[in-house]
Design a protein around this motif. Structure first.
Motif, mmCIF file in Angstrom:
data_model
loop_
_atom_site.group_PDB
_atom_site.id
_atom_site.type_symbol
_atom_site.label_atom_id
_atom_site.label_comp_id
_atom_site.label_asym_id
_atom_site.label_seq_id
_atom_site.Cartn_x
_atom_site.Cartn_y
_atom_site.Cartn_z
ATOM 1 N N CYS A 104 26.835 44.277 63.721
ATOM 2 C CA CYS A 104 25.734 44.574 62.812
ATOM 3 C C CYS A 104 25.015 43.316 62.346
ATOM 4 C CB CYS A 104 26.253 45.353 61.602
ATOM 5 S SG CYS A 104 26.826 47.022 61.992
ATOM 6 N N HIS A 105 25.746 42.212 62.234
ATOM 7 C CA HIS A 105 25.155 40.969 61.748
ATOM 8 C C HIS A 105 24.666 40.078 62.883
ATOM 9 C CE1 HIS A 105 25.842 40.910 57.358
ATOM 10 N NE2 HIS A 105 26.810 41.767 57.630
ATOM 11 N N THR A 106 24.673 40.582 64.108
ATOM 12 C CA THR A 106 24.195 39.788 65.253
ATOM 13 C C THR A 106 23.114 40.586 65.972
ATOM 14 O OG1 THR A 106 26.493 39.059 65.452
ATOM 15 C CG2 THR A 106 24.969 38.346 67.165
ATOM 16 N N PRO A 107 21.912 40.713 65.385
ATOM 17 C CA PRO A 107 20.880 41.555 66.003
ATOM 18 C C PRO A 107 20.456 41.057 67.369
ATOM 19 C CG PRO A 107 19.994 40.273 64.158
ATOM 20 C CD PRO A 107 21.465 40.123 64.116
ATOM 21 N N GLU A 108 20.533 39.739 67.599
ATOM 22 C CA GLU A 108 20.104 39.223 68.906
ATOM 23 C C GLU A 108 21.041 39.630 70.035
ATOM 24 O OE1 GLU A 108 22.671 36.049 66.926
ATOM 25 O OE2 GLU A 108 21.129 37.512 66.347
ATOM 26 N N LEU A 109 22.262 40.064 69.710
ATOM 27 C CA LEU A 109 23.229 40.465 70.742
ATOM 28 C C LEU A 109 23.558 41.955 70.684
ATOM 29 C CD1 LEU A 109 25.758 37.476 70.578
ATOM 30 C CD2 LEU A 109 24.030 37.921 72.327
ATOM 31 N N GLN A 110 22.815 42.720 69.903
ATOM 32 C CA GLN A 110 23.127 44.142 69.804
ATOM 33 C C GLN A 110 22.852 44.876 71.102
ATOM 34 O OE1 GLN A 110 20.920 45.416 66.379
ATOM 35 N NE2 GLN A 110 22.421 44.590 64.895
ATOM 36 N N ALA A 111 21.744 44.531 71.764
ATOM 37 C CA ALA A 111 21.460 45.165 73.050
ATOM 38 C C ALA A 111 22.525 44.804 74.078
ATOM 39 C CB ALA A 111 20.075 44.739 73.545
ATOM 40 N N TYR A 112 22.923 43.541 74.082
ATOM 41 C CA TYR A 112 23.975 43.103 75.014
ATOM 42 C C TYR A 112 25.284 43.841 74.732
ATOM 43 C CZ TYR A 112 27.507 39.937 76.931
ATOM 44 O OH TYR A 112 28.595 39.410 77.593
ATOM 45 N N THR A 113 25.653 43.932 73.459
ATOM 46 C CA THR A 113 26.927 44.554 73.098
ATOM 47 C C THR A 113 26.942 46.041 73.398
ATOM 48 O OG1 THR A 113 27.146 42.927 71.311
ATOM 49 C CG2 THR A 113 28.579 44.849 71.225
ATOM 50 N N VAL A 114 25.849 46.734 73.071
ATOM 51 C CA VAL A 114 25.843 48.173 73.281
ATOM 52 C C VAL A 114 25.870 48.504 74.770
ATOM 53 C CG1 VAL A 114 23.333 48.449 73.270
ATOM 54 C CG2 VAL A 114 24.775 50.320 72.505
ATOM 55 N N GLN A 115 25.229 47.677 75.593
ATOM 56 C CA GLN A 115 25.298 47.935 77.035
ATOM 57 C C GLN A 115 26.689 47.632 77.591
ATOM 58 O OE1 GLN A 115 22.351 46.820 79.774
ATOM 59 N NE2 GLN A 115 20.607 47.358 78.473
ATOM 60 N N LYS A 116 27.296 46.581 77.089
ATOM 61 C CA LYS A 116 28.665 46.278 77.529
ATOM 62 C C LYS A 116 29.616 47.409 77.131
ATOM 63 C CE LYS A 116 30.295 42.489 78.556
ATOM 64 N NZ LYS A 116 30.798 41.915 79.816
ATOM 65 N N LEU A 117 29.481 47.908 75.922
ATOM 66 C CA LEU A 117 30.346 48.997 75.479
ATOM 67 C C LEU A 117 30.059 50.281 76.246
ATOM 68 C CD1 LEU A 117 30.377 48.390 71.619
ATOM 69 C CD2 LEU A 117 32.343 48.333 73.143
ATOM 70 N N PHE A 118 28.793 50.531 76.546
ATOM 71 C CA PHE A 118 28.445 51.716 77.336
ATOM 72 C C PHE A 118 29.111 51.644 78.706
ATOM 73 C CE2 PHE A 118 25.838 54.003 80.375
ATOM 74 C CZ PHE A 118 25.607 55.215 79.738
ATOM 75 N N MET A 125 21.816 52.033 59.365
ATOM 76 C CA MET A 125 22.450 51.559 58.151
ATOM 77 C C MET A 125 22.228 50.062 57.996
ATOM 78 S SD MET A 125 26.463 51.434 59.202
ATOM 79 C CE MET A 125 26.830 50.236 57.936
ATOM 80 N N PRO A 126 22.170 49.583 56.762
ATOM 81 C CA PRO A 126 22.053 48.126 56.563
ATOM 82 C C PRO A 126 23.330 47.428 56.995
ATOM 83 C CG PRO A 126 22.441 49.238 54.473
ATOM 84 C CD PRO A 126 22.230 50.317 55.500
ATOM 85 N N PRO A 127 23.235 46.168 57.441
ATOM 86 C CA PRO A 127 24.447 45.446 57.859
ATOM 87 C C PRO A 127 25.451 45.365 56.722
ATOM 88 C CG PRO A 127 22.470 44.269 58.541
ATOM 89 C CD PRO A 127 22.021 45.366 57.625
ATOM 90 N N PRO A 128 26.702 45.720 56.980
ATOM 91 C CA PRO A 128 27.710 45.656 55.915
ATOM 92 C C PRO A 128 28.017 44.215 55.531
ATOM 93 C CG PRO A 128 28.750 46.145 58.019
ATOM 94 C CD PRO A 128 27.268 46.178 58.265
ATOM 95 N N GLU A 129 28.638 44.077 54.401
ATOM 96 C CA GLU A 129 28.991 42.741 53.911
ATOM 97 C C GLU A 129 30.026 42.099 54.816
ATOM 98 O OE1 GLU A 129 31.119 40.701 49.980
ATOM 99 O OE2 GLU A 129 30.676 42.852 50.066
ATOM 100 N N ILE A 130 29.793 40.855 55.183
ATOM 101 C CA ILE A 130 30.745 40.122 56.029
ATOM 102 C C ILE A 130 31.977 39.777 55.218
ATOM 103 C CG2 ILE A 130 31.169 37.860 57.078
ATOM 104 C CD1 ILE A 130 29.887 39.640 58.983
ATOM 105 N N LYS A 131 33.132 40.142 55.734
ATOM 106 C CA LYS A 131 34.411 39.828 55.094
ATOM 107 C C LYS A 131 35.298 39.178 56.132
ATOM 108 C CE LYS A 131 34.229 43.729 51.864
ATOM 109 N NZ LYS A 131 34.924 44.943 51.396
#
Length: 909
Positions: free
Chosen positions: A469-483, A611-617
């Motif tokens: 959620c906190h890495t918008p530049e890699l969201q497309a990469y991640t979702v395709q890898k997970l798909f 959803m908004p990016p959750p708080e980083i913990k």
């Protein structure tokens, strides 16, 4: 033996009185007793012989014959060694000690050590005899007394004879000094208050030239230092003396009297090293004086034999414990590195275990042996693999995180299941702490999910979702890898959960495609492909209720993501609506809520927006305990919001997190569990279910109505479900109330002001029940999963169990579109007027089939009502379904804790 008895008969014939005396005394001596026992052919014969001989010995003791006492005590001690009672000889041993003959004293003291211990009341009678013999002129008699004292001395005896022991430590005889030092060690352990008596004596003995005396003195000094830290200062003055002793042992030539495999007195060397370790700890001056000799021992000791390795190991421990120079520490770690290449598994284990303790002390020195440590991961000994794995975790840093993570991932592919949970945790924590970039971090976690998705903790999965959620530049990469990964494998639960969540949240990014270098990525994905994939997940044999919840939420979100694909939207609505009659209460509730939400096109986009990016913990190492159960969850609202990012009521994204992480299970672990339950049958796989009691359900916290959902209270007003009103909470069954809050946790999306998510779901359940025909077997079904039960009523019903007041009927239905999947509804009813409590229904199937079970609607079955439990069996087409059933329950006013097991097979058509 026959000759012996013949002679005894001849003597009896000559003199009947003498023969009777010999018969009463039993066998003549110890040798004859041993031969007689060995000639016994059975245990009963031996027991009979021992009983007769014991009776004869008792009789002889009464005669007070001093000449026969020695022989009888010897036979009695042999009987005691065989495990038979011999306590009646304790007093006779004391009498034997009181005689002046050395042989009698020796046997008497041996009997005392064998037949008495420090808690025996007779022991108080021994103290005076020991005191007299300690002052005897014969050193061997003194030695007997000292040896006996060292073995059986109690606290009272230690106080009484302390002065005698202290005096004997100053004897001119080395034999007596050595034994007296051992007795002093017994006193120090039993009565630490008396150790002041032996501090000065021990320092005197440390100057002794006799190796035996010196060995006992060093051992006594170690015991005193451990019992009284204040004594360390007194013994630190003797460090130069100990260094000289050690140097003499290392540099001396061949000494036949003390040589062991070419090394002079290794036992004394080890003891001196241990004492130096105690004296040099946290004391720079003492450590400085022993640095040179430690380096000399480490350099000159031969490591080709185990004797030398023992000395080197003690030297390494001493160097690492004292305030040694850095060069000396490096030398010690290098010695441990050499141990790792030894063929002996014991030596390698010791080296790995020691390196684990010192890796924080000098990480760079241990890093030099990284390759050989990684080689130990492939060792055949599981203990060595475990220690090497722990050491590998400690070696990870910014410079080697890529290399070590790659090695650990390679080992993860072939690791034992007991290693996988800790490995996935440690690898992901290392990636979070030392990742060179976010793409490498994401790739590493994805690799872990692919290899061991069933062994990933909830904290790790939630941290990965926050990272995406906190890495918008890699969201497309991640979702395709997970798909792509999910398309290839449905069996890894954490991978499925992560993929479904990310695809549902970023579905619009997935269908946009991308231009990536990775050949594994799918560059063109249509909305139809996404719906097909998630639909396949629902039909997977690995599906769990938790995954099904995630999929339904993902479908609801994707319906708003695929705005320009009406066909996909219509298909999604149909899939969601198909679960309105699900036997799973949570799934049924979600289906009804989502289906009606999707009909309200004016508000659904706002509710289901991104959803908004959750708080980083940051995940802290200390918060992830290895003792935590696999897949354990926090069921409170905070746990849900942690996973989904503290979402506000209007966003709709929190629905994907309800229920927490389900415990990951594998086929192997399930089979192991049911092997215990069903008698370790080789042809059975298994699946089990845990039931939720009404008491546990009633303890669910009630949620307070929130004003933020008032705009949605009329969401179902057009569907004929009673608008915003809800029936009384009492109408909801315990099974329904066991998951209060439903898909939205504490948000009460459909609460209608009632304060209970379960109560809000009741109108939907009532509406679906009204449109379905009632079950033919029982018109009075009140379970909240009645719609599903009614839908299954068209199948074939078979009585699987009917005993002791409980009747279990199985109804089988098959979907023509999926003939390999058979839905089974188990109905529980009473056959009498007594209620059945605590029903626990478990089942197992052959390995060729797969089984899933849901929780029973209510574990308490009352007369006139029927409870249900749903099962799903995936079997090859035309294969006969076989079940091994285990039913546990209790009957009111009747039999308690009934546990029956039956085998059931599907009747042929």
């Amino acid at each position: 033996m026959s000759t012996f008895f013949q002679k005894q008969q001849q003597v009896a014939a000559l003199d009947p009185r003498l023969g009777g005396l010999m018969a009463s005394a039993g066998l003549y001596n110890l040798k004859a007793l041993i031969k007689a026992i060995r000639s016994c052919k059975t245990l009963a014969d031996e027991r009979s012989l021992i009983q007769k001989e014991s009776a004869a010995i008792r009789t002889a003791f009464k005669d007070e014959d001093p000449f026969a006492r020695h022989n009888n005590i010897a036979k009695l001690l042999y009987i005691h060694m065989l495990g038979y009672p011999a306590h009646f000889g304790q007093i006779e041993c004391l009498k034997l000690v009181a005689t002046p003959r050395f042989t009698d004293k020796r046997l008497g003291y041996l009997g005392i050590m064998l037949l008495l211990d420090e808690n025996t009341e007779v022991l108080t009678l021994v103290t005076n005899g020991l005191k007299n013999d300690m002052n005897h002129s014969n050193m061997y008699v003194v030695g007997l007394a000292l040896c006996t004292f060292a073995n059986i001395a109690s606290e009272e005896m230690s106080r009484d004879l302390c002065n005698e022991i202290e005096k004997l430590m100053g004897s001119s005889n080395t034999y007596i000094r050595r034994k007296a030092a051992i007795c002093a060690m017994r006193i120090v352990r039993k009565v630490p208050d008396l150790l002041d008596h032996f501090v000065d004596r021990t320092k005197q003995l440390l100057s002794d030239k006799n190796h035996g005396v010196l060995l006992c003195a060093v051992t006594l000094a170690i015991e005193i230092c451990r019992a009284d830290p204040e004594a360390l200062e007194d013994y630190r003055k003797a460090v130069p003396l100990l260094v000289r002793h050690l140097k003499a042992l290392v540099t001396t030539g061949y000494s036949p009297e003390h040589d062991v495999s070419g090394i002079t007195d290794p036992f004394l060397q080890v003891k001196v090293l241990r004492l130096l370790r105690l004296l040099g700890k946290d004391h720079p001056q003492a450590s400085e004086s022993m640095n040179d000799i430690l380096a000399q021992v480490a350099t000159n000791t031969e490591a080709s034999k185990n004797v030398g390795n023992s000395i080197l190991y003690e030297t390494v421990l001493t160097i690492l414990e004292i305030e040694a120079d850095n060069g000396l520490r490096v030398m010690a770690i290098n010695i441990l590195g050499k141990f790792l290449s030894n063929r002996d598994n014991n030596i390698r284990y010791v080296a790995l275990n020691t390196l684990n303790k010192v890796v924080a002390m000098d990480t760079n020195a241990v890093q030099r042996h990284r390759n050989i440590i990684l080689d130990c991961l492939r060792d055949g000994d599981i203990s060595i693999r475990r220690r090497a794995l722990e050491l590998s975790y400690a070696l990870i840093n910014e410079s080697n995180v890529r290399v070590l993570t790659r090695e650990l991932l390679s080992f993860l592919e072939v690791a034992d299941n007991e290693f996988k949970l800790s490995m996935t945790t440690q690898i992901c924590l290392a990636a979070e702490k030392f990742a060179p970039n976010k793409r490498w971090h994401i790739d590493t976690v994805l690799r872990v999910l692919k290899l061991a998705g069933n062994y990933v903790r909830e904290e790790i999965l939630s941290a990965f979702i926050r990272l995406v959620c906190h890495t918008p530049e890699l969201q497309a990469y991640t979702v395709q890898k997970l798909f792509s990964a999910l398309h290839a494998d449905f069996s890894q639960e954490s991978l499925t959960l992560a993929a479904v969540w990310v695809i549902g949240e970023f579905g619009e990014v997935l269908i946009q495609g991308g231009n990536f270098e990775d050949e594994e990525l799918v560059r063109e994905v249509q909305a139809k492909d996404v719906v097909d994939l998630l639909s396949s997940v629902l039909d997977s044999p690995y599906i769990t209720e938790h995954i099904r919840q995630f999929v339904l939420t993902a479908f609801a979100k994707l319906c708003t993501r695929f705005q320009h694909d009406a066909a996909s939207q219509s298909r999604i609505e149909h899939i969601i609506g198909s679960f309105e009659q699900s036997v799973e209460v949570e799934i049924q509730q979600r289906s009804v809520e989502y289906y009606n939400l999707l009909q309200r096109r004016d508000i659904r986009d706002g509710v289901l927006e991104s959803m908004p990016p959750p708080e980083i913990k940051q995940t802290v190492l200390g918060t992830v305990s290895e003792a935590k159960p696999v897949g354990s969850t926090r069921t409170d609202k905070d746990a849900l919001l942690d996973l989904m990012g503290d979402e506000m009521p209007g966003s709709g994204g929190a629905a994907a997190a309800a229920g927490g992480m389900a415990p990951p299970t594998t086929q192997q672990s399930t089979q192991d569990l049911l092997a215990d339950i069903f008698g370790a049958s080789d042809d059975l796989g298994a699946a089990t279910t845990t039931t939720t009691t009404a008491a546990a359900a009633s303890q669910q916290p009630q949620q307070k109505p929130k004003s933020s959902v008032n705009d949605i209270l009329g969401l179902f007003g057009d569907s004929g479900m009673g608008g915003g009103s809800s029936p009384a909470p009492s109408a909801a069954s315990p099974a329904m109330s066991s998951n209060a809050g439903g898909a939205f946790g504490g948000l009460d999306l459909l609460g209608g002001g009632s304060g209970s998510g379960a109560a809000a779901a009741m109108p939907a359940a009532a509406a679906t029940a009204a449109t379905s025909p009632p079950p033919s077997s029982s018109p009075s079904v009140t379970s909240p999963i009645a719609p599903a039960a009614a839908a299954a009523a068209g199948g074939k019903s078979h009585v699987a169990y009917q005993q002791k007041g409980l009747k279990v009927t199985l109804t089988l239905t098959t979907n023509p579109a999926r003939p390999d999947i058979t839905n089974i509804t188990a109905r529980f009813s009473t056959t009498g007027m007594a209620a059945v409590r605590g029903v626990n229904f478990q089942a197992a199937v052959p390995k060729s089939q797969k089984l899933q079970m849901q929780a029973i609607s209510n574990p308490d079955v009352v007369p006139g009502k029927t409870e249900t439990q749903a099962m799903r069996v995936m079997a090859p087409q035309s294969a006969q379904i076989r079940l091994r059933l285990r039913i546990m329950f209790s009957v009111d006013g009747g039999e308690q804790n009934v546990a029956d097991q039956v085998d059931w097979s599907q009747p042929s058509a």
